[in-house]
Design a protein around this motif. Structure first.
Motif, PDB file in Angstrom:
ATOM      1  N   PRO A   1       0.780  -1.381   0.024  1.00 13.58           N
ATOM      2  CA  PRO A   1      -0.007  -0.021  -0.043  1.00 13.58           C
ATOM      3  C   PRO A   1       0.881   1.160   0.108  1.00 13.58           C
ATOM      4  O   PRO A   1       0.441   2.308  -0.753  1.00 13.58           O
ATOM      5  CB  PRO A   1      -0.682  -0.028   1.344  1.00 13.58           C
ATOM      6  N   ALA A   2       2.179   1.225   0.653  1.00 18.30           N
ATOM      7  CA  ALA A   2       2.962   2.638   0.590  1.00 18.30           C
ATOM      8  C   ALA A   2       3.203   2.569  -0.854  1.00 18.30           C
ATOM      9  O   ALA A   2       3.403   3.838  -1.113  1.00 18.30           O
ATOM     10  CB  ALA A   2       4.095   2.130   1.675  1.00 18.30           C
TER      11      ALA A   2
ATOM     12  N   GLU B   1       1.616   1.799  -3.540  1.00 18.98           N
ATOM     13  CA  GLU B   1       0.324   1.967  -4.276  1.00 18.98           C
ATOM     14  C   GLU B   1      -0.071   3.567  -4.125  1.00 18.98           C
ATOM     15  O   GLU B   1      -0.447   4.201  -4.787  1.00 18.98           O
ATOM     16  CB  GLU B   1      -0.625   1.094  -3.908  1.00 18.98           C
ATOM     17  N   TYR B   2       0.103   3.949  -2.787  1.00 23.69           N
ATOM     18  CA  TYR B   2      -0.268   5.291  -2.429  1.00 23.69           C
ATOM     19  C   TYR B   2       0.765   6.462  -2.286  1.00 23.69           C
ATOM     20  O   TYR B   2       0.407   7.366  -2.166  1.00 23.69           O
ATOM     21  CB  TYR B   2      -1.294   5.294  -1.264  1.00 23.69           C
ATOM     22  N   ASP B   3       1.812   5.833  -2.853  1.00 25.81           N
ATOM     23  CA  ASP B   3       2.955   6.681  -2.887  1.00 25.81           C
ATOM     24  C   ASP B   3       3.117   7.513  -1.497  1.00 25.81           C
ATOM     25  O   ASP B   3       3.311   8.829  -1.484  1.00 25.81           O
ATOM     26  CB  ASP B   3       2.888   7.578  -3.931  1.00 25.81           C
ATOM     27  N   PHE B   4       3.056   6.925  -0.510  1.00 25.14           N
ATOM     28  CA  PHE B   4       3.158   7.591   0.833  1.00 25.14           C
ATOM     29  C   PHE B   4       3.778   6.568   1.965  1.00 25.14           C
ATOM     30  O   PHE B   4       3.083   5.297   1.966  1.00 25.14           O
ATOM     31  CB  PHE B   4       1.909   8.089   1.465  1.00 25.14           C
ATOM     32  N   MET B   5       4.710   6.926   2.562  1.00 20.98           N
ATOM     33  CA  MET B   5       5.001   6.112   3.903  1.00 20.98           C
ATOM     34  C   MET B   5       5.620   7.241   4.970  1.00 20.98           C
ATOM     35  O   MET B   5       6.302   7.817   4.791  1.00 20.98           O
ATOM     36  CB  MET B   5       6.415   5.241   3.258  1.00 20.98           C
ATOM     37  N   SER B   6       4.935   6.677   6.038  1.00 21.09           N
ATOM     38  CA  SER B   6       5.317   7.563   7.184  1.00 21.09           C
ATOM     39  C   SER B   6       6.788   7.478   7.720  1.00 21.09           C
ATOM     40  O   SER B   6       6.927   6.263   7.369  1.00 21.09           O
ATOM     41  CB  SER B   6       4.445   7.587   8.311  1.00 21.09           C
ATOM     42  N   SER B   7       7.385   8.280   8.650  1.00 23.14           N
ATOM     43  CA  SER B   7       8.635   7.831   9.060  1.00 23.14           C
ATOM     44  C   SER B   7       8.694   6.641   9.954  1.00 23.14           C
ATOM     45  O   SER B   7       9.476   5.934  10.297  1.00 23.14           O
ATOM     46  CB  SER B   7       9.186   9.203   9.873  1.00 23.14           C
ATOM     47  N   ASP B   8       7.334   6.603  10.747  1.00 26.35           N
ATOM     48  CA  ASP B   8       7.407   5.347  11.807  1.00 26.35           C
ATOM     49  C   ASP B   8       7.171   4.033  10.925  1.00 26.35           C
ATOM     50  O   ASP B   8       7.688   3.178  11.332  1.00 26.35           O
ATOM     51  CB  ASP B   8       5.784   5.572  12.489  1.00 26.35           C
ATOM     52  N   THR B   9       6.583   4.284   9.867  1.00 27.00           N
ATOM     53  CA  THR B   9       6.456   2.829   8.971  1.00 27.00           C
ATOM     54  C   THR B   9       7.662   2.508   8.628  1.00 27.00           C
ATOM     55  O   THR B   9       8.245   1.500   8.364  1.00 27.00           O
ATOM     56  CB  THR B   9       5.500   3.095   7.837  1.00 27.00           C
TER      57      THR B   9
END
Length: 123
Positions: free
Chosen positions: A81-82, A84-92
């Motif tokens: 999903p990261a 696919e949605y082109d987003f990853m938080s620093s926690d992830t």
């Protein structure tokens, strides 16, 4: 090398357990415990200079591989999903980094320790 890897696995397992498994399930809690026990068995073998495995080594080693498999399986379903949605938080990103380092370390530890056992069985 095997001794340092055992200490590293013990440290990372404890950190992983303290940081990410606040409300852990039986599988995750038992997996961390088994990694600790397997590392302890390796350190004990190093201390006694006897690398022949008993039933406990095989059981904990296989459970370690199962636990690492579930970690990697979960990491794949976090990465998809990261991407696919082109987003990853620093926690992830931190979680995935620690999970991959922990997984590679436990797999390398298992392979090195098993090869020591195999060499001792052949001799």
């Amino acid at each position: 090398m095997l001794q340092k890897l055992s200490y590293f696995n013990l440290t990372v397992a404890l950190l992983y357990g303290l940081i990410y498994l606040k409300n852990g399930t039986f599988n995750s809690t038992a997996g961390i415990f088994v990694v600790i026990v397997f590392s302890w068995l390796c350190l004990r073998s190093y201390q006694l200079d006897n690398y022949q495995w008993k039933i406990w080594h095989y059981l904990t080693g296989l459970w370690c591989l199962y636990f690492i498999g579930t970690l990697l399986y979960g990491a794949i379903y976090i990465i998809r999903p990261a991407i696919e949605y082109d987003f990853m938080s620093s926690d992830t990103a931190t979680y995935l980094t620690i999970s991959f380092i922990f997984s590679i370390s436990v797999i390398a530890h298992f392979i090195l320790y098993f090869s020591k056992n195999y060499k001792e069985l052949k001799a």
